[in-house]
Scaffold this motif. Sequence first.
Motif, PDB file in Angstrom:
ATOM      1  N   LYS A  88     -17.575 -16.520  17.878  1.00  0.00           N
ATOM      2  CA  LYS A  88     -17.893 -15.149  17.474  1.00  0.00           C
ATOM      3  C   LYS A  88     -19.315 -15.001  16.970  1.00  0.00           C
ATOM      4  CE  LYS A  88     -13.176 -13.846  16.185  1.00  0.00           C
ATOM      5  NZ  LYS A  88     -12.650 -12.515  15.994  1.00  0.00           N
ATOM      6  N   ILE A  89     -19.804 -15.980  16.204  1.00  0.00           N
ATOM      7  CA  ILE A  89     -21.108 -15.798  15.560  1.00  0.00           C
ATOM      8  C   ILE A  89     -22.140 -16.835  15.978  1.00  0.00           C
ATOM      9  CG2 ILE A  89     -20.151 -14.609  13.561  1.00  0.00           C
ATOM     10  CD1 ILE A  89     -20.275 -17.166  11.985  1.00  0.00           C
ATOM     11  N   GLY A  90     -21.799 -17.654  16.954  1.00  0.00           N
ATOM     12  CA  GLY A  90     -22.754 -18.648  17.436  1.00  0.00           C
ATOM     13  C   GLY A  90     -22.455 -20.023  16.893  1.00  0.00           C
ATOM     14  N   LYS A  91     -22.780 -21.035  17.687  1.00  0.00           N
ATOM     15  CA  LYS A  91     -22.433 -22.419  17.357  1.00  0.00           C
ATOM     16  C   LYS A  91     -23.039 -22.864  16.032  1.00  0.00           C
ATOM     17  CE  LYS A  91     -20.757 -26.541  18.374  1.00  0.00           C
ATOM     18  NZ  LYS A  91     -19.318 -26.810  18.471  1.00  0.00           N
ATOM     19  N   ASP A  92     -24.332 -22.659  15.865  1.00  0.00           N
ATOM     20  CA  ASP A  92     -25.005 -23.180  14.675  1.00  0.00           C
ATOM     21  C   ASP A  92     -24.551 -22.475  13.403  1.00  0.00           C
ATOM     22  OD1 ASP A  92     -26.360 -24.956  16.268  1.00  0.00           O
ATOM     23  OD2 ASP A  92     -28.194 -23.765  16.380  1.00  0.00           O
ATOM     24  N   VAL A  93     -24.597 -21.144  13.415  1.00  0.00           N
ATOM     25  CA  VAL A  93     -24.190 -20.382  12.225  1.00  0.00           C
ATOM     26  C   VAL A  93     -22.709 -20.595  11.943  1.00  0.00           C
ATOM     27  CG1 VAL A  93     -23.968 -18.081  11.211  1.00  0.00           C
ATOM     28  CG2 VAL A  93     -25.996 -18.667  12.535  1.00  0.00           C
ATOM     29  N   GLY A  94     -21.911 -20.579  12.994  1.00  0.00           N
ATOM     30  CA  GLY A  94     -20.476 -20.766  12.825  1.00  0.00           C
ATOM     31  C   GLY A  94     -20.132 -22.130  12.279  1.00  0.00           C
ATOM     32  N   ALA A  95     -20.799 -23.166  12.792  1.00  0.00           N
ATOM     33  CA  ALA A  95     -20.544 -24.515  12.294  1.00  0.00           C
ATOM     34  C   ALA A  95     -20.934 -24.633  10.829  1.00  0.00           C
ATOM     35  CB  ALA A  95     -21.311 -25.540  13.129  1.00  0.00           C
ATOM     36  N   GLY A  96     -22.047 -24.009  10.461  1.00  0.00           N
ATOM     37  CA  GLY A  96     -22.457 -24.037   9.064  1.00  0.00           C
ATOM     38  C   GLY A  96     -21.470 -23.329   8.172  1.00  0.00           C
ATOM     39  N   LEU A  97     -20.964 -22.172   8.630  1.00  0.00           N
ATOM     40  CA  LEU A  97     -19.973 -21.437   7.841  1.00  0.00           C
ATOM     41  C   LEU A  97     -18.686 -22.240   7.718  1.00  0.00           C
ATOM     42  CD1 LEU A  97     -19.125 -18.847   6.382  1.00  0.00           C
ATOM     43  CD2 LEU A  97     -18.391 -17.933   8.595  1.00  0.00           C
ATOM     44  N   ASN A  98     -18.237 -22.840   8.816  1.00  0.00           N
ATOM     45  CA  ASN A  98     -17.021 -23.656   8.770  1.00  0.00           C
ATOM     46  C   ASN A  98     -17.170 -24.818   7.788  1.00  0.00           C
ATOM     47  OD1 ASN A  98     -15.430 -22.242  10.651  1.00  0.00           O
ATOM     48  ND2 ASN A  98     -16.395 -23.284  12.375  1.00  0.00           N
ATOM     49  N   GLU A  99     -18.318 -25.463   7.828  1.00  0.00           N
ATOM     50  CA  GLU A  99     -18.545 -26.601   6.932  1.00  0.00           C
ATOM     51  C   GLU A  99     -18.564 -26.156   5.467  1.00  0.00           C
ATOM     52  OE1 GLU A  99     -21.811 -30.229   6.235  1.00  0.00           O
ATOM     53  OE2 GLU A  99     -22.052 -28.797   7.871  1.00  0.00           O
ATOM     54  N   THR A 100     -19.204 -25.020   5.222  1.00  0.00           N
ATOM     55  CA  THR A 100     -19.254 -24.490   3.855  1.00  0.00           C
ATOM     56  C   THR A 100     -17.859 -24.173   3.344  1.00  0.00           C
ATOM     57  OG1 THR A 100     -21.478 -23.570   4.148  1.00  0.00           O
ATOM     58  CG2 THR A 100     -20.102 -22.584   2.432  1.00  0.00           C
ATOM     59  N   LEU A 101     -17.073 -23.461   4.153  1.00  0.00           N
ATOM     60  CA  LEU A 101     -15.750 -23.026   3.709  1.00  0.00           C
ATOM     61  C   LEU A 101     -14.754 -24.173   3.633  1.00  0.00           C
ATOM     62  CD1 LEU A 101     -15.461 -19.653   5.645  1.00  0.00           C
ATOM     63  CD2 LEU A 101     -15.996 -20.009   3.235  1.00  0.00           C
ATOM     64  N   ALA A 381     -29.977 -14.077  -4.898  1.00  0.00           N
ATOM     65  CA  ALA A 381     -30.675 -13.291  -5.911  1.00  0.00           C
ATOM     66  C   ALA A 381     -31.691 -14.124  -6.684  1.00  0.00           C
ATOM     67  CB  ALA A 381     -29.659 -12.674  -6.877  1.00  0.00           C
ATOM     68  N   LEU A 382     -31.375 -15.396  -6.893  1.00  0.00           N
ATOM     69  CA  LEU A 382     -32.285 -16.292  -7.606  1.00  0.00           C
ATOM     70  C   LEU A 382     -33.416 -16.795  -6.716  1.00  0.00           C
ATOM     71  CD1 LEU A 382     -29.579 -18.422  -9.464  1.00  0.00           C
ATOM     72  CD2 LEU A 382     -31.278 -16.961 -10.594  1.00  0.00           C
ATOM     73  N   GLY A 383     -33.262 -16.646  -5.396  1.00  0.00           N
ATOM     74  CA  GLY A 383     -34.246 -17.181  -4.466  1.00  0.00           C
ATOM     75  C   GLY A 383     -34.167 -18.680  -4.309  1.00  0.00           C
ATOM     76  N   THR A 384     -32.965 -19.235  -4.576  1.00  0.00           N
ATOM     77  CA  THR A 384     -32.804 -20.691  -4.530  1.00  0.00           C
ATOM     78  C   THR A 384     -31.922 -21.168  -3.383  1.00  0.00           C
ATOM     79  OG1 THR A 384     -30.946 -20.540  -6.081  1.00  0.00           O
ATOM     80  CG2 THR A 384     -33.137 -20.915  -7.015  1.00  0.00           C
ATOM     81  N   GLY A 385     -31.466 -20.255  -2.545  1.00  0.00           N
ATOM     82  CA  GLY A 385     -30.596 -20.669  -1.451  1.00  0.00           C
ATOM     83  C   GLY A 385     -30.363 -19.534  -0.490  1.00  0.00           C
ATOM     84  N   GLN A 386     -29.739 -19.871   0.645  1.00  0.00           N
ATOM     85  CA  GLN A 386     -29.499 -18.890   1.690  1.00  0.00           C
ATOM     86  C   GLN A 386     -28.045 -18.452   1.697  1.00  0.00           C
ATOM     87  OE1 GLN A 386     -30.786 -20.764   5.338  1.00  0.00           O
ATOM     88  NE2 GLN A 386     -32.906 -20.075   5.051  1.00  0.00           N
ATOM     89  N   LEU A 387     -27.824 -17.263   2.205  1.00  0.00           N
ATOM     90  CA  LEU A 387     -26.474 -16.765   2.402  1.00  0.00           C
ATOM     91  C   LEU A 387     -25.860 -17.424   3.633  1.00  0.00           C
ATOM     92  CD1 LEU A 387     -27.295 -13.033   1.726  1.00  0.00           C
ATOM     93  CD2 LEU A 387     -25.787 -14.446   0.309  1.00  0.00           C
ATOM     94  N   PRO A 388     -24.526 -17.579   3.658  1.00  0.00           N
ATOM     95  CA  PRO A 388     -23.893 -18.254   4.801  1.00  0.00           C
ATOM     96  C   PRO A 388     -23.852 -17.406   6.065  1.00  0.00           C
ATOM     97  CG  PRO A 388     -22.251 -17.546   3.208  1.00  0.00           C
ATOM     98  CD  PRO A 388     -23.575 -17.291   2.576  1.00  0.00           C
ATOM     99  N   LEU A 389     -24.105 -16.107   5.952  1.00  0.00           N
ATOM    100  CA  LEU A 389     -24.149 -15.217   7.100  1.00  0.00           C
ATOM    101  C   LEU A 389     -25.390 -14.330   6.994  1.00  0.00           C
ATOM    102  CD1 LEU A 389     -20.430 -14.025   7.259  1.00  0.00           C
ATOM    103  CD2 LEU A 389     -21.546 -15.582   8.856  1.00  0.00           C
ATOM    104  N   SER A 390     -25.845 -13.801   8.102  1.00  0.00           N
ATOM    105  CA  SER A 390     -26.981 -12.897   8.094  1.00  0.00           C
ATOM    106  C   SER A 390     -26.612 -11.591   7.407  1.00  0.00           C
ATOM    107  CB  SER A 390     -27.437 -12.602   9.527  1.00  0.00           C
ATOM    108  OG  SER A 390     -27.847 -13.779  10.183  1.00  0.00           O
ATOM    109  N   ILE A 391     -27.601 -10.981   6.754  1.00  0.00           N
ATOM    110  CA  ILE A 391     -27.404  -9.667   6.159  1.00  0.00           C
ATOM    111  C   ILE A 391     -27.518  -8.634   7.274  1.00  0.00           C
ATOM    112  CG2 ILE A 391     -28.258  -7.993   4.482  1.00  0.00           C
ATOM    113  CD1 ILE A 391     -29.454 -10.312   2.909  1.00  0.00           C
ATOM    114  N   GLU A 392     -26.489  -7.785   7.406  1.00  0.00           N
ATOM    115  CA  GLU A 392     -26.452  -6.797   8.473  1.00  0.00           C
ATOM    116  C   GLU A 392     -26.746  -5.404   7.933  1.00  0.00           C
ATOM    117  OE1 GLU A 392     -23.202  -7.261  11.336  1.00  0.00           O
ATOM    118  OE2 GLU A 392     -22.501  -8.921  10.112  1.00  0.00           O
ATOM    119  N   ALA A 393     -27.161  -4.519   8.824  1.00  0.00           N
ATOM    120  CA  ALA A 393     -27.348  -3.123   8.440  1.00  0.00           C
ATOM    121  C   ALA A 393     -25.994  -2.511   8.108  1.00  0.00           C
ATOM    122  CB  ALA A 393     -28.010  -2.356   9.574  1.00  0.00           C
TER     123      ALA A 393
END
Length: 421
Positions: A88-101, A381-393
């Motif tokens: 659904k969201i692409g191999k790289d982003v999806g794999a990262g989300l799966n690993e995080t969760l 918010a702290l500028g110390t890390g990335q969100l697990p998904l892209s910010i959408e409109a």
Amino acid sequence: MPVTGNKSLWAKTAPDHPALSPLQEAVKVDVVVIGGGFTGVSAAYHLALGGASVALLEARSIGFGGSGRNVGLVNAGLWTPPDQVEEKIGKDVGAGLNETLAAGPSVVFDLIEKNQIRCEAVREGTLHCAHSKAGLRDLENRYAQQEARGAPVKLLDARETVRRTGSTAYCGALWDARAGTIQPLAYVQGLARAAAAQGAQIFEGSSAVTITETTEGWTVKTAQGEVRAARLIQATNAYGVDAADDNAIVPAHYFQLATAPLPDDLRRSLLGGGEGCWDTAMIMSSFRMDQAGRMIFGALGNLEGVGGRMHRGWAKRKLAKLFPQLAGVPFEQDWTGRIAMTSTYLPRIERRGKAGISIFGYSGRGISPGTLFGRAAAHWALGTGQLPLSIEAPKSEAYAAAKGLYYETGAALTHFTNGRF
């Protein structure tokens, strides 16, 4: 202290949670968080831990919404299997989300241990139970996907499933050792107390009346006060806030019913390993025991709606079918909560103005993902890390296609099937 308006068992059995004062002054902080559920409270905790000043506004009381009405299963991952997440969201982003969760339960149980939160935490895994041969094939597919990722899962045969559950209704089950159960309201309230101990300002009874972004940041006004902040995190999920853009969700309801504490002989015959369970049936059911030995049974539907009587009758029959030894045992407590689903059945992060985000859409898997996404929002918010998904409109209109994704029956929403919707 019971949560006002929350009639759940959790509100009656959680440790005392002293009421927090509403906002009655003007405060200035680095980040304002709207919503006192898993995501918002986790964000406030990790923001304060990271040295930021933060104010959390909750319209009712901490855990009033879906977080305090949850089943209490601390699962790894989402309802959507990991292969499909990556499709659904692409191999790289999806794999990262799966690993995080996948690490979600460890994060939750570590927070519980670190902050000594009394929430009936039991980490003995969960059982996804196959109601039919088709359901078992689905579990075999899920098992293969998880095993390929090194997850500590086991596919159980019918005999072992009977031994673990006490029910002969299932022909197999998928056991996930990473998972467990908690008293969800006690967890979110305990995490809120931990956030306050770190310096977070938490206000109950403080609905956002207006939310405004200027060149200087955000101003959130309540009935009696206001918060000025550089960044905003909206964490209202299925419950929303009148002053903010609606989250683009497909709403659903989930109900639960609980028996009185069962006699010792019955307790010993049911779920002796302490696992929480749900099944692959068309009308999905969940069942688990709490610390006092109550059987807690749930399914999709709204007990407060016109079909409430049918839901209760169906639940009584279904429980007796699963556990004939409980036939005739009455339910003594029942409640309903709202679930936020999205058109993709994946969580979503939407932009709010230039310096704000809204996180929502856990589709019934709120505890681990909500805790993790709240932590990620804090790092954003702290500028110390990335969100697990892209910010959408933001989506200003309801999903037209999503309106046809489910329909109501006398028992439950029937397209929430086999954990795949």
